[in-house]
Design a protein around this motif. Sequence first.
Motif, mmCIF file in Angstrom:
data_model
loop_
_atom_site.group_PDB
_atom_site.id
_atom_site.type_symbol
_atom_site.label_atom_id
_atom_site.label_comp_id
_atom_site.label_asym_id
_atom_site.label_seq_id
_atom_site.Cartn_x
_atom_site.Cartn_y
_atom_site.Cartn_z
ATOM 1 N N VAL A 1 0.843 -1.200 0.000
ATOM 2 C CA VAL A 1 0.000 0.000 0.000
ATOM 3 C C VAL A 1 0.877 1.247 0.000
ATOM 4 O O VAL A 1 1.836 1.338 0.771
ATOM 5 C CB VAL A 1 -0.918 0.029 1.241
ATOM 6 C CG1 VAL A 1 -1.868 1.222 1.171
ATOM 7 C CG2 VAL A 1 -1.707 -1.268 1.368
ATOM 8 N N GLY A 2 0.552 2.192 -0.849
ATOM 9 C CA GLY A 2 1.232 3.479 -0.845
ATOM 10 C C GLY A 2 0.513 4.443 0.077
ATOM 11 O O GLY A 2 -0.719 4.543 0.041
ATOM 12 N N ALA A 3 1.260 5.140 0.911
ATOM 13 C CA ALA A 3 0.658 6.061 1.880
ATOM 14 C C ALA A 3 0.850 7.497 1.424
ATOM 15 O O ALA A 3 1.982 7.926 1.170
ATOM 16 C CB ALA A 3 1.284 5.865 3.247
ATOM 17 N N PHE A 4 -0.236 8.241 1.328
ATOM 18 C CA PHE A 4 -0.163 9.649 0.943
ATOM 19 C C PHE A 4 -0.855 10.494 2.004
ATOM 20 O O PHE A 4 -2.077 10.479 2.123
ATOM 21 C CB PHE A 4 -0.826 9.876 -0.418
ATOM 22 C CG PHE A 4 -0.890 11.330 -0.824
ATOM 23 C CD1 PHE A 4 0.252 12.002 -1.202
ATOM 24 C CD2 PHE A 4 -2.095 12.017 -0.811
ATOM 25 C CE1 PHE A 4 0.204 13.339 -1.563
ATOM 26 C CE2 PHE A 4 -2.156 13.358 -1.170
ATOM 27 C CZ PHE A 4 -1.006 14.022 -1.552
ATOM 28 N N GLY A 5 -0.061 11.191 2.795
ATOM 29 C CA GLY A 5 -0.598 12.168 3.724
ATOM 30 C C GLY A 5 -1.503 11.628 4.808
ATOM 31 O O GLY A 5 -1.492 10.443 5.153
ATOM 32 N N VAL A 6 -2.320 12.534 5.342
ATOM 33 C CA VAL A 6 -3.212 12.259 6.467
ATOM 34 C C VAL A 6 -4.607 12.707 6.081
ATOM 35 O O VAL A 6 -4.774 13.723 5.409
ATOM 36 C CB VAL A 6 -2.758 13.026 7.728
ATOM 37 C CG1 VAL A 6 -3.541 12.576 8.947
ATOM 38 C CG2 VAL A 6 -1.271 12.857 7.959
ATOM 39 N N ASP A 7 -5.623 11.955 6.505
ATOM 40 C CA ASP A 7 -6.993 12.376 6.204
ATOM 41 C C ASP A 7 -7.722 12.785 7.486
ATOM 42 O O ASP A 7 -7.179 12.706 8.590
ATOM 43 C CB ASP A 7 -7.757 11.276 5.460
ATOM 44 C CG ASP A 7 -7.875 9.984 6.257
ATOM 45 O OD1 ASP A 7 -7.547 9.979 7.460
ATOM 46 O OD2 ASP A 7 -8.308 8.968 5.670
ATOM 47 N N ALA A 8 -8.964 13.242 7.328
ATOM 48 C CA ALA A 8 -9.724 13.774 8.457
ATOM 49 C C ALA A 8 -9.969 12.724 9.527
ATOM 50 O O ALA A 8 -9.910 13.016 10.727
ATOM 51 C CB ALA A 8 -11.051 14.348 7.954
ATOM 52 N N THR A 9 -10.239 11.487 9.106
ATOM 53 C CA THR A 9 -10.489 10.427 10.080
ATOM 54 C C THR A 9 -9.276 10.199 10.962
ATOM 55 O O THR A 9 -9.376 10.116 12.193
ATOM 56 C CB THR A 9 -10.863 9.113 9.358
ATOM 57 O OG1 THR A 9 -12.071 9.319 8.616
ATOM 58 C CG2 THR A 9 -11.071 7.990 10.357
ATOM 59 N N ALA A 10 -8.093 10.096 10.345
ATOM 60 C CA ALA A 10 -6.870 9.868 11.114
ATOM 61 C C ALA A 10 -6.551 11.054 12.014
ATOM 62 O O ALA A 10 -6.114 10.878 13.158
ATOM 63 C CB ALA A 10 -5.704 9.590 10.169
ATOM 64 N N ASN A 11 -6.767 12.266 11.523
ATOM 65 C CA ASN A 11 -6.519 13.441 12.356
ATOM 66 C C ASN A 11 -7.433 13.451 13.575
ATOM 67 O O ASN A 11 -7.001 13.752 14.692
ATOM 68 C CB ASN A 11 -6.727 14.723 11.544
ATOM 69 C CG ASN A 11 -5.483 15.146 10.791
ATOM 70 O OD1 ASN A 11 -4.381 15.103 11.331
ATOM 71 N ND2 ASN A 11 -5.644 15.560 9.549
ATOM 72 N N LYS A 12 -8.693 13.108 13.373
ATOM 73 C CA LYS A 12 -9.645 13.065 14.490
ATOM 74 C C LYS A 12 -9.215 12.024 15.516
ATOM 75 O O LYS A 12 -9.256 12.267 16.729
ATOM 76 C CB LYS A 12 -11.041 12.757 13.961
ATOM 77 C CG LYS A 12 -12.118 12.755 15.034
ATOM 78 C CD LYS A 12 -13.503 12.510 14.437
ATOM 79 C CE LYS A 12 -14.573 12.502 15.526
ATOM 80 N NZ LYS A 12 -15.927 12.252 14.935
ATOM 81 N N GLN A 13 -8.791 10.855 15.040
ATOM 82 C CA GLN A 13 -8.353 9.800 15.953
ATOM 83 C C GLN A 13 -7.065 10.191 16.673
ATOM 84 O O GLN A 13 -6.894 9.903 17.866
ATOM 85 C CB GLN A 13 -8.167 8.496 15.174
ATOM 86 C CG GLN A 13 -9.471 7.926 14.640
ATOM 87 C CD GLN A 13 -9.270 6.806 13.633
ATOM 88 O OE1 GLN A 13 -8.201 6.682 13.037
ATOM 89 N NE2 GLN A 13 -10.298 5.990 13.433
ATOM 90 N N ALA A 14 -6.162 10.844 15.954
ATOM 91 C CA ALA A 14 -4.914 11.293 16.572
ATOM 92 C C ALA A 14 -5.184 12.321 17.664
ATOM 93 O O ALA A 14 -4.567 12.284 18.745
ATOM 94 C CB ALA A 14 -3.990 11.876 15.508
ATOM 95 N N ILE A 15 -6.087 13.239 17.404
ATOM 96 C CA ILE A 15 -6.427 14.258 18.404
ATOM 97 C C ILE A 15 -7.043 13.601 19.636
ATOM 98 O O ILE A 15 -6.779 14.011 20.777
ATOM 99 C CB ILE A 15 -7.364 15.314 17.789
ATOM 100 C CG1 ILE A 15 -6.572 16.161 16.781
ATOM 101 C CG2 ILE A 15 -7.975 16.204 18.866
ATOM 102 C CD1 ILE A 15 -7.433 17.066 15.919
#
Length: 366
Positions: free
Chosen positions: A306-320
Motif C-alpha cells: 500500500v502506498g501512503a499519501f498524507g493524512v486524512d480527516a479520520t486519522a486526524n480526528k483519531q490522533a487528536i
Amino acid sequence: MGETVRAAVQTGPRTIEMREFPRPEIGPDTGLLRVEANGICGSDVEAYKGHLRMGSGGPVIPGHEPLGIVEEIGDEAAKRWGVRPGDRVALEVIIPCRSCHHCLTGRYQFCPNRTRGHGVTGIDVAPSLWGGLAEHLYLSPGAVLHKIDKSVPVEVAAMFNPLGAGVRWACGLGQVGLGDTVLVLGAGQRGLSCVIAARHAGAGTIIVTGLESDRHKLDLALDLGADHAIVVDGDDAVDTVEFVGDVTGGAMADVVLELTPMAAAPVTDAFKAARQGGRVVLAGLKGGREIPVPTDLIINRALTVVGAFGVDATANKQAIAIIESGRYPLAKLHTHTFGLEQAALAMETLAGEVPGESAVHVSVHP
C-alpha cells in the motif's frame, strides 16, 4: 487589533525573511486564526533546502501544520465548521473543493480542483496569509479543521499531524490489529507516531529501526511502546530481516511500515521482513529515485503493498483523541521551540545541521 500581520516568508533556498501583510477582511464565509504553533515537517526542511518546490515556486509562507485560536469568523463559516471565536483548532494542509467526485466519496486529498493549501500557496495569492509561520492565518471557505482541547499543552497539541500520519499509516492502511508484529523502518517523527498508533491498536510486538545518529530517537521509541529498537548502520549494525526472523521464530512481521527518506535498502528489507500474506506500507519518499522492487517475492508471499499519501480527516480526528487522552508521554517527543524570527534555525535544527542539537519534534510559536 493591529492592521498588519507579521510572517516568515521563504523567498528562495535557505532564505527566509520577515515581512508584514495587511490583516484580511473577514466575510460571512471566512475566518482568521491566531496561530499558536506550527510543527515543522521533513518536507518543510526539504523545501527550505530547495529540494522540494512549494506552490508556484515563488515566495511562500511555510507551515502546513498550523494550530491556533479562532479569532474572527463569519456567521456562515461558524455554522459550517461548528466553531466560534476562542476555539482552538488544527488545520489540514489540503483545501478541497468539497463538491467533486473525489471529495464526495471521501478521497478529498485527490481533489482535482484544489488550488490552495496551507503552507504551500504563494504570497501572490490574496490574502497571502496561507501558511502557519505567521501571526495569523486566513481561513478560506474550503478549509478542513479540527477542534483540540485548549487544556492540552501547545507543544503536544501541535503534534496532531505527525501523529495523524502514524494513525493512518499503521492502523488505517496497515490495519494493525491485536497481537500483530509490527516493523517500523525509520525512527523520525512519523516513525515514532506509528509506534504510538500501533501500541494503541493493540500490537503484540513492535520493532523499530534507525541509524547510529538516531539512538536518541530509538531510546524514545522504547519509551513510547516499542519492544525492540535496533541500529542498522555502523559498527553495531543489526541485520533487520534476521532480527525480525529471530524475534518471531521465523514467522516474520504482520505489518511493515517503510518510512525512511531517500534510502533504497530499507524497501527491500520491508518486503523480506513481511510474513506470508502480510502488509507492507510504503510512506518514505525517495526523491524520484528508481527503487528495485522484488516482484517475485511480493507474488510468492502474497503480500499486500500500500502506498501512503498524507493524512486524512479520520486519522486526524483519531490522533487528536489520542492526544487529548493523555495516555502517552507525548511531551517527550517535543525537543525544540522557536519564535517566528527563528524559522530558519528551526528548519536547520530539524535537519540535524545545528551542532549539539538532537531534534525530534520542532515547532515555531509566533
